[in-house]
Design a protein around this motif. Sequence first.
Motif, short mmCIF file in Angstrom:
data_model
loop_
_atom_site.label_atom_id
_atom_site.label_comp_id
_atom_site.label_asym_id
_atom_site.label_seq_id
_atom_site.Cartn_x
_atom_site.Cartn_y
_atom_site.Cartn_z
N ASN A 1 0.87 -1.18 0.00
CA ASN A 1 0.00 0.00 0.00
C ASN A 1 0.90 1.22 0.00
N THR A 2 0.90 1.98 -1.11
CA THR A 2 1.75 3.17 -1.16
C THR A 2 1.34 4.19 -0.12
N HIS A 3 0.04 4.22 0.22
CA HIS A 3 -0.46 5.07 1.29
C HIS A 3 -1.89 4.63 1.60
N LEU A 4 -2.54 5.31 2.54
CA LEU A 4 -3.80 4.82 3.07
C LEU A 4 -5.03 5.55 2.57
N HIS A 5 -4.96 6.23 1.44
CA HIS A 5 -6.18 6.78 0.87
C HIS A 5 -7.05 5.66 0.31
N HIS A 6 -8.36 5.90 0.29
CA HIS A 6 -9.31 4.80 0.08
C HIS A 6 -9.15 4.10 -1.26
N ASP A 7 -8.70 4.81 -2.30
CA ASP A 7 -8.59 4.20 -3.61
C ASP A 7 -7.27 3.45 -3.79
N HIS A 8 -6.56 3.22 -2.70
CA HIS A 8 -5.30 2.46 -2.74
C HIS A 8 -5.33 1.24 -1.82
N VAL A 9 -6.37 1.12 -1.00
CA VAL A 9 -6.43 0.02 -0.02
C VAL A 9 -7.74 -0.77 -0.08
N GLY A 10 -8.63 -0.42 -1.02
CA GLY A 10 -9.99 -0.94 -0.97
C GLY A 10 -10.12 -2.44 -1.00
N TRP A 11 -9.31 -3.10 -1.86
CA TRP A 11 -9.39 -4.56 -1.95
C TRP A 11 -8.35 -5.24 -1.08
N ASN A 12 -7.80 -4.53 -0.09
CA ASN A 12 -7.05 -5.25 0.96
C ASN A 12 -7.92 -6.32 1.58
N THR A 13 -9.23 -6.01 1.65
CA THR A 13 -10.17 -6.92 2.28
C THR A 13 -11.37 -7.14 1.37
N THR A 14 -12.05 -8.25 1.61
CA THR A 14 -13.27 -8.58 0.87
C THR A 14 -14.44 -7.79 1.44
N ALA B 1 -2.50 -15.27 1.71
CA ALA B 1 -1.13 -15.78 1.83
C ALA B 1 -0.09 -14.66 1.71
N ALA B 2 -0.53 -13.42 1.58
CA ALA B 2 0.38 -12.31 1.31
C ALA B 2 0.79 -11.59 2.59
N ARG B 3 1.97 -11.00 2.54
CA ARG B 3 2.36 -10.00 3.53
C ARG B 3 1.96 -8.64 2.98
N TYR B 4 1.31 -7.85 3.79
CA TYR B 4 0.87 -6.50 3.41
C TYR B 4 1.89 -5.51 3.97
N LEU B 5 2.49 -4.69 3.10
CA LEU B 5 3.53 -3.75 3.50
C LEU B 5 3.01 -2.32 3.46
N LEU B 6 3.31 -1.58 4.52
CA LEU B 6 2.84 -0.20 4.69
C LEU B 6 3.88 0.55 5.49
N ALA B 7 4.10 1.83 5.17
CA ALA B 7 5.06 2.62 5.95
C ALA B 7 4.55 2.83 7.37
N GLU B 8 5.43 2.62 8.33
CA GLU B 8 5.06 2.81 9.74
C GLU B 8 4.56 4.23 9.99
N LYS B 9 5.22 5.20 9.37
CA LYS B 9 4.81 6.59 9.55
C LYS B 9 3.39 6.82 9.04
N GLU B 10 3.03 6.15 7.95
CA GLU B 10 1.68 6.27 7.39
C GLU B 10 0.66 5.67 8.36
#
Length: 281
Positions: free
Chosen positions: A114-127, A136-145
């Motif tokens: 996830n480059t950042h946490l705006h809604h059009d970048h994380v929507g299909w993280n979940t069903t 089976a994936a690792r989800y990577l996100l900046a700690e600062k974000e």
Amino acid sequence: MSLHIPPQPEPVAVGRRRVVPLIDAAGDVLPPERLFPHLPAAELSRLLAEDGMRSPMVVTGFAILGGGKTILVDTCLGGRKQGKSGPFPGFTSRWMTTLAEAGIDPGAVDIVVNTHLHHDHVGWNTTDELEPTFPAARYLLAEKEYEHFAGGRIRHARRISECIVPVQKAGLLDLVTGVHRIDDAVRLLPAPGHTPGHLVVEISDGGRTAVIGGDLIHHPLQLSHPDISSSLCDDPGQAAVSRHRVLNDLADREGIFLATHLTRAGTVRRRGAGFTLHDSP
């Protein structure tokens, strides 16, 4: 208003890796007048007329294939979580269909960035049932974000609870700091400004380099005028600094730039005080 989705762009070869743009939706919900309200109308019209830069905005995720793994960069709009309305009025997400058409099995995805946490970048993280879409994936996100958006800001609470918390509870979320290398060809680079922890993804292999820029750029106008940040940026000045840095580096290396909201990728070249994209060989 949602528009007909343009044809999926051609994949970009970067050495042994293949970067596949996966358009989710297209529409006119964020026209230039909304992206750049700080520009006088006459000035905006003049700038847009320079290159005929009026086109619908797209929402795009990306797959990086090769090297023995499948990496997704940003998961677009998402569906109707628990039957609620979607997050972006005017856009209907079809990204899971797009993934299937590209031959990508959610169960075979190794990494989600996830480059950042705006809604059009994380929507299909979940069903829609709020389960991790890529179990089976690792989800990577900046700690600062994560720290910025999970810090109790009410307007972001729904996105965090729907798209991040289920992944975290499943033990799949990895918070990264600084430059983070995924493997010998792919690394995450901080590019703050749009949001505090905004990342770009660099792919370098076989003497070629490409960068998936997230929301480093929202509109082609910002290529030719990189000092102009959009109204969506938390820190417009820092966003411009990051934009210049990434594009200058790509121009030096004849690298390729791809971004969530641009309809095409291309090799970055300098033009005057700005940049332009040329078709890649």
